[in-house]
Design a protein around this motif. Sequence first.
Motif, short mmCIF file in Angstrom:
data_model
loop_
_atom_site.label_atom_id
_atom_site.label_comp_id
_atom_site.label_asym_id
_atom_site.label_seq_id
_atom_site.Cartn_x
_atom_site.Cartn_y
_atom_site.Cartn_z
N UNK A 151 0.88 -1.18 -0.21
CA UNK A 151 -0.04 -0.01 -0.05
C UNK A 151 0.89 1.25 0.24
N UNK A 152 1.97 1.39 0.73
CA UNK A 152 2.78 2.34 0.69
C UNK A 152 3.53 2.66 -0.60
N UNK A 153 3.96 1.63 -1.23
CA UNK A 153 4.48 1.46 -2.50
C UNK A 153 3.57 2.39 -3.53
N UNK A 154 2.33 1.87 -3.55
CA UNK A 154 1.37 2.45 -4.44
C UNK A 154 0.97 4.05 -3.99
N UNK B 173 3.78 6.04 -5.58
CA UNK B 173 3.83 6.43 -6.99
C UNK B 173 3.06 7.61 -7.36
N UNK B 174 1.76 7.44 -6.66
CA UNK B 174 0.83 8.85 -6.70
C UNK B 174 1.56 9.96 -6.25
N UNK B 175 2.33 9.79 -5.54
CA UNK B 175 2.79 11.12 -4.96
C UNK B 175 4.03 11.30 -5.83
N UNK B 176 4.59 10.63 -6.60
CA UNK B 176 5.66 10.96 -7.58
C UNK B 176 5.03 11.67 -8.50
N UNK C 161 5.00 16.00 2.03
CA UNK C 161 4.42 14.79 1.53
C UNK C 161 5.03 13.68 1.76
N UNK C 162 4.37 12.56 1.42
CA UNK C 162 4.80 11.06 1.95
C UNK C 162 6.11 10.71 1.33
N UNK D 206 -6.69 10.08 -8.43
CA UNK D 206 -6.84 10.21 -9.85
C UNK D 206 -7.08 11.59 -10.26
N UNK D 207 -7.53 12.48 -9.38
CA UNK D 207 -7.64 14.00 -9.50
C UNK D 207 -6.28 14.65 -9.38
N UNK D 208 -5.53 14.17 -8.47
CA UNK D 208 -4.26 14.66 -8.07
C UNK D 208 -3.33 14.63 -9.25
N UNK D 209 -3.47 13.48 -9.78
CA UNK D 209 -2.63 13.27 -11.00
C UNK D 209 -3.04 13.85 -12.43
N UNK D 210 -3.79 14.56 -12.46
CA UNK D 210 -4.20 15.39 -13.63
C UNK D 210 -3.22 15.92 -14.61
#
Length: 407
Positions: free
Chosen positions: A52-55, A58-61, A113-114, A171-175
């Motif tokens: 879960x932390x790996x996922x 990836x979003x935070x990248x 950020x994480x 999903x929105x934050x990765x826009x």
Amino acid sequence: MCARCLEVTRRSLLAGGGAAAAALHAGVATARIRPQDMVPLVGPGYHPAERDEIGLWKEMERVEEEVAGSNLLITDPRITGYLQNLIGTVGGPAAKDFRIYLARIPEFNAMMFPTGFAVVFSGLLLRMRDEAQLAGVIAHEAGHFLRRHMIRSWRDQKRKTDLFSIGAMLAGIGGAGAGVYLGDYVQLAELGTILSLFRYSREMEAEADAIGIRNLAAAGYEPMAMSTIWQQLIGEEEASARYRGKHRHKGGLFDTHPSEGSRLVDLKADALELTVPGKVYDRHRDRYLATIGPIRPMLLDDQVKLNDPGASQYLIETLAQDGWDGLLRFNEGEVWRLRNRPGDATRAAQSYAAAVAYPDAPADAWRWHGISLMKQGRGAEAKAAFARYLTMKPDAPDAAWVRQMAG
């Protein structure tokens, strides 16, 4: 730009989650956690191993890509390098892994950020009186990373929150990372929204305070600097409320931070334990002001234009406790001029006159001093002030008009 984008303002940016996310702006522990009891839970080069932390990483990248490409960033290499060096000094064992970005938003805020990157708002830089205070803010932010508060809070929220809502936020934050431009304020507002998922408990906030102040002291900064930040911020909120004829709102940024509150008491107790008796601390005010000097006029101008005279005047007077200068006196005059209540024109004129007595008075101080003198019928003095303005700013947009006024 979409209609939603147009609705985003600096205030709504904070309301949208930045305040909840800003590590310095959350709760207070009921029992003090001592700095010596705090140990980092991560070391240099940390990378997650659990699924879960790996996922999440990836979003935070993708989030960091969005932040790095924002037009709101201040990219002056001297200032950004200074911030990077500072977080490298007070960031503990993971210090060299941190990245830090400066956004031009005239509010007090900072977010960690994480994945180990931080965003600092320009309004925070304006409110810091010296390097020690800024180091205290950054050390606290780093403390959240060192104690792994993000993933702990994330897992807690997942147990309580609709997973579909979380997925939509991610999903929105990765826009922007997917090539969808939303506008810079919208992007940062979305960052605040996603960070609202990381709501730190009072215990986590106390841990970040404790490990942050320990790292602050270990780097040679005066530990008491962290508590003075809170006193200033509470005073600013109270001044703003008085101007508006209201009581200070106890929610949001200062939900559990009354001046007599336990967090302030705990920070002072921590500082007393960590202060070396007889040691003379250098808070590095001169170095700090020299670094932010190129953007300080912009920072003050942004603050004054927020149309919060109570807060702006309190802030200017707080900064002036270390000594008045021409820039502070000029912006004091701007507060009065823009407020435009009975008697304010006189107050503004007095501030402009005081400003031009300092060698660092900005060109616009001479312009408004000249206009004030003209209104007082002191034509010869006004012309001299206008001439000084034109010497300092010969290509000003209003140069032709000023030359005419100066004869």
